[in-house]
Design a protein around this motif. Structure first.
Motif, PDB file in Angstrom:
ATOM      1  N   VAL A 101      -5.053  -1.915  -6.058  1.00 16.09           N
ATOM      2  CA  VAL A 101      -3.676  -1.478  -6.274  1.00 16.09           C
ATOM      3  C   VAL A 101      -2.820  -2.708  -6.547  1.00 16.09           C
ATOM      4  O   VAL A 101      -2.801  -3.654  -5.757  1.00 16.09           O
ATOM      5  N   ARG A 102      -2.111  -2.710  -7.666  1.00 23.17           N
ATOM      6  CA  ARG A 102      -1.143  -3.760  -7.993  1.00 23.17           C
ATOM      7  C   ARG A 102       0.134  -3.049  -8.408  1.00 23.17           C
ATOM      8  O   ARG A 102       0.172  -2.413  -9.453  1.00 23.17           O
ATOM      9  N   THR A 103       1.162  -3.134  -7.593  1.00 22.31           N
ATOM     10  CA  THR A 103       2.345  -2.327  -7.845  1.00 22.31           C
ATOM     11  C   THR A 103       3.602  -3.016  -7.350  1.00 22.31           C
ATOM     12  O   THR A 103       3.559  -3.819  -6.404  1.00 22.31           O
ATOM     13  N   THR A 104       4.699  -2.728  -8.009  1.00 24.42           N
ATOM     14  CA  THR A 104       6.016  -3.147  -7.522  1.00 24.42           C
ATOM     15  C   THR A 104       6.765  -1.965  -6.922  1.00 24.42           C
ATOM     16  O   THR A 104       7.900  -2.129  -6.476  1.00 24.42           O
ATOM     17  N   ALA A 105       6.138  -0.781  -6.921  1.00 26.38           N
ATOM     18  CA  ALA A 105       6.790   0.408  -6.382  1.00 26.38           C
ATOM     19  C   ALA A 105       6.881   0.327  -4.864  1.00 26.38           C
ATOM     20  O   ALA A 105       5.947  -0.115  -4.191  1.00 26.38           O
ATOM     21  N   THR A 106       8.010   0.748  -4.333  1.00 31.53           N
ATOM     22  CA  THR A 106       8.197   0.785  -2.883  1.00 31.53           C
ATOM     23  C   THR A 106       8.607   2.198  -2.469  1.00 31.53           C
ATOM     24  O   THR A 106       9.347   2.878  -3.176  1.00 31.53           O
ATOM     25  N   ALA A 107       8.124   2.627  -1.327  1.00 33.16           N
ATOM     26  CA  ALA A 107       8.419   3.974  -0.844  1.00 33.16           C
ATOM     27  C   ALA A 107       9.903   4.114  -0.533  1.00 33.16           C
ATOM     28  O   ALA A 107      10.527   3.195   0.000  1.00 33.16           O
ATOM     29  N   HIS A 108      10.471   5.260  -0.866  1.00 33.67           N
ATOM     30  CA  HIS A 108      11.861   5.518  -0.562  1.00 33.67           C
ATOM     31  C   HIS A 108      12.036   5.676   0.950  1.00 33.67           C
ATOM     32  O   HIS A 108      11.150   6.150   1.651  1.00 33.67           O
ATOM     33  N   GLU A 109      13.189   5.261   1.438  1.00 30.22           N
ATOM     34  CA  GLU A 109      13.475   5.355   2.862  1.00 30.22           C
ATOM     35  C   GLU A 109      13.862   6.783   3.230  1.00 30.22           C
ATOM     36  O   GLU A 109      14.621   7.438   2.523  1.00 30.22           O
TER      37      GLU A 109
ATOM     38  N   VAL B   4       5.529  11.115  -4.964  1.00 31.46           N
ATOM     39  CA  VAL B   4       4.998  11.541  -3.672  1.00 31.46           C
ATOM     40  C   VAL B   4       4.244  10.374  -3.049  1.00 31.46           C
ATOM     41  O   VAL B   4       3.374   9.771  -3.696  1.00 31.46           O
ATOM     42  N   TRP B   5       4.582  10.058  -1.814  1.00 31.77           N
ATOM     43  CA  TRP B   5       3.921   9.001  -1.040  1.00 31.77           C
ATOM     44  C   TRP B   5       3.167   9.645   0.106  1.00 31.77           C
ATOM     45  O   TRP B   5       3.643  10.592   0.731  1.00 31.77           O
ATOM     46  N   ASP B   6       1.981   9.118   0.405  1.00 30.38           N
ATOM     47  CA  ASP B   6       1.221   9.679   1.518  1.00 30.38           C
ATOM     48  C   ASP B   6       1.486   8.903   2.806  1.00 30.38           C
ATOM     49  O   ASP B   6       2.294   7.965   2.841  1.00 30.38           O
ATOM     50  N   SER B   7       0.808   9.289   3.874  1.00 27.71           N
ATOM     51  CA  SER B   7       1.078   8.700   5.185  1.00 27.71           C
ATOM     52  C   SER B   7       0.620   7.255   5.300  1.00 27.71           C
ATOM     53  O   SER B   7       0.975   6.563   6.253  1.00 27.71           O
ATOM     54  N   SER B   8      -0.168   6.783   4.320  1.00 23.14           N
ATOM     55  CA  SER B   8      -0.586   5.378   4.319  1.00 23.14           C
ATOM     56  C   SER B   8       0.282   4.526   3.405  1.00 23.14           C
ATOM     57  O   SER B   8      -0.080   3.398   3.071  1.00 23.14           O
ATOM     58  N   ASP B   9       1.437   5.072   2.994  1.00 23.29           N
ATOM     59  CA  ASP B   9       2.399   4.371   2.139  1.00 23.29           C
ATOM     60  C   ASP B   9       1.856   4.079   0.741  1.00 23.29           C
ATOM     61  O   ASP B   9       2.208   3.082   0.120  1.00 23.29           O
ATOM     62  N   ARG B  10       1.022   4.963   0.243  1.00 21.50           N
ATOM     63  CA  ARG B  10       0.552   4.846  -1.138  1.00 21.50           C
ATOM     64  C   ARG B  10       1.318   5.816  -2.026  1.00 21.50           C
ATOM     65  O   ARG B  10       1.534   6.982  -1.653  1.00 21.50           O
ATOM     66  N   LEU B  11       1.712   5.337  -3.196  1.00 14.86           N
ATOM     67  CA  LEU B  11       2.271   6.227  -4.225  1.00 14.86           C
ATOM     68  C   LEU B  11       1.111   7.058  -4.755  1.00 14.86           C
ATOM     69  O   LEU B  11       0.258   6.568  -5.487  1.00 14.86           O
ATOM     70  N   ILE B  12       1.060   8.328  -4.364  1.00 13.97           N
ATOM     71  CA  ILE B  12      -0.146   9.120  -4.564  1.00 13.97           C
ATOM     72  C   ILE B  12      -0.030  10.122  -5.701  1.00 13.97           C
ATOM     73  O   ILE B  12      -1.030  10.620  -6.220  1.00 13.97           O
ATOM     74  N   ALA B  13       1.203  10.444  -6.126  1.00 11.81           N
ATOM     75  CA  ALA B  13       1.378  11.374  -7.248  1.00 11.81           C
ATOM     76  C   ALA B  13       2.753  11.168  -7.870  1.00 11.81           C
ATOM     77  O   ALA B  13       3.706  10.780  -7.179  1.00 11.81           O
TER      78      ALA B  13
END
Length: 269
Positions: free
Chosen positions: A116-124, A248-257
């Motif tokens: 995984v190489r990403t600049t995306a961050t999960a929304h608060e 959509v982010w999962d419980s492991s903080d991955r951008l999953i969809a």
């Protein structure tokens, strides 16, 4: 007895290309079956077409006419099946009328590289206990939208004011979500979650039915167990249409969809 989602997206194979389904009444809003649920049902059929390629990776669909609860037929077509990916197509037909047409890429998500190489961050999001449960919606709203009863949805209060006539005007709806019977997420349920929230135009003070013209979904992996975080946002409403972007982010903080859909501006049916 199993989970209601699995029961209600079940399909029966008729021949090599054709499946039947019984669309559930509990997945509708105002009498029309939710588009994400329809996509998951079609996705279930497509996952049985190409051996060794059970998972949706890219799904693009055009919504032609509104579907209702009851019998439906799904007719599939293999465009190309080779290597690690298959390109497939499907039409969902009801009462002799096409409801949705789909083109998709399927594969095995568990077999893909895990880098995984990403600049995306999960929304608060505020903690679950500080969010607004959808079960607090008025009874008349829940009767009109049985779909709400299929989820445990906790909305971020910063963007939930539309429910009491005080929209934020930002064009955002976000919250925590899981299926009501705590079924764990998987790639098929992600197709549902990408279209599970109310239209983002509610936060612009524009309630009403916003029919989707086209939706493209990207499923980026197999989600971890637990709650999902979902965010819908729009940046442009013009000429009677608006886009709705979802992550959509999962419980492991991955951008999953991820998805983007183009929809008509809200209107009464």
């Amino acid at each position: 007895m199993g989970h209601e989602f699995d029961r209600d997206i079940a399909v029966t194979r008729v021949d090599e290309t054709t499946f039947t389904a019984e669309l559930g009444a509990g997945w509708d809003v105002g009498g029309a079956v939710n588009g994400g649920y329809l996509l998951a049902t079609i996705g279930n059929a497509l996952g049985q077409v190409a051996p060794g390629k059970p998972d949706p990776i890219v799904v693009s669909c055009f919504y032609l006419t509104a579907a209702t609860a009851g019998p439906a037929t799904i007719v599939t077509r293999t465009i190309r099946d080779g290597g690690s990916m298959a390109t497939l197509a499907a039409d969902l037909v009801q009462d002799g009328q096409p409801r949705i047409t789909v083109t998709a890429t399927y594969g095995d998500l568990s077999a893909l590289p895990d880098d995984v190489r990403t600049t995306a961050t999960a929304h608060e999001l505020p903690p679950l206990e500080e969010c607004v449960p959808s079960s607090m919606a008025p009874e008349e709203v829940r009767r009109m939208a049985p779909l709400m009863g299929r989820f445990d949805l906790r909305l971020d209060p910063a963007y939930a004011g539309w429910a009491v006539g005080e929209p934020s005007g930002n064009g955002i709806i976000q919250g925590w979500i899981r299926l009501v019977d705590e079924r764990e997420p998987d790639p098929l349920s992600l197709l549902l979650m990408l279209d599970a929230l109310p239209p983002v135009t509610f936060d612009l003070g524009m309630p009403g039915w916003a029919p989707t013209l086209e939706l493209t979904a990207h499923v980026r992996g197999v989600p971890a167990p637990g709650w999902l975080r979902v965010r819908h946002e729009t940046r442009n409403m013009a000429r009677g249409m608006f886009e709705e972007d979802c992550v959509v982010w999962d419980s492991s903080d991955r951008l999953i969809a991820q998805s983007r859909q183009l929809a008509r501006s809200p209107r009464s049916r």
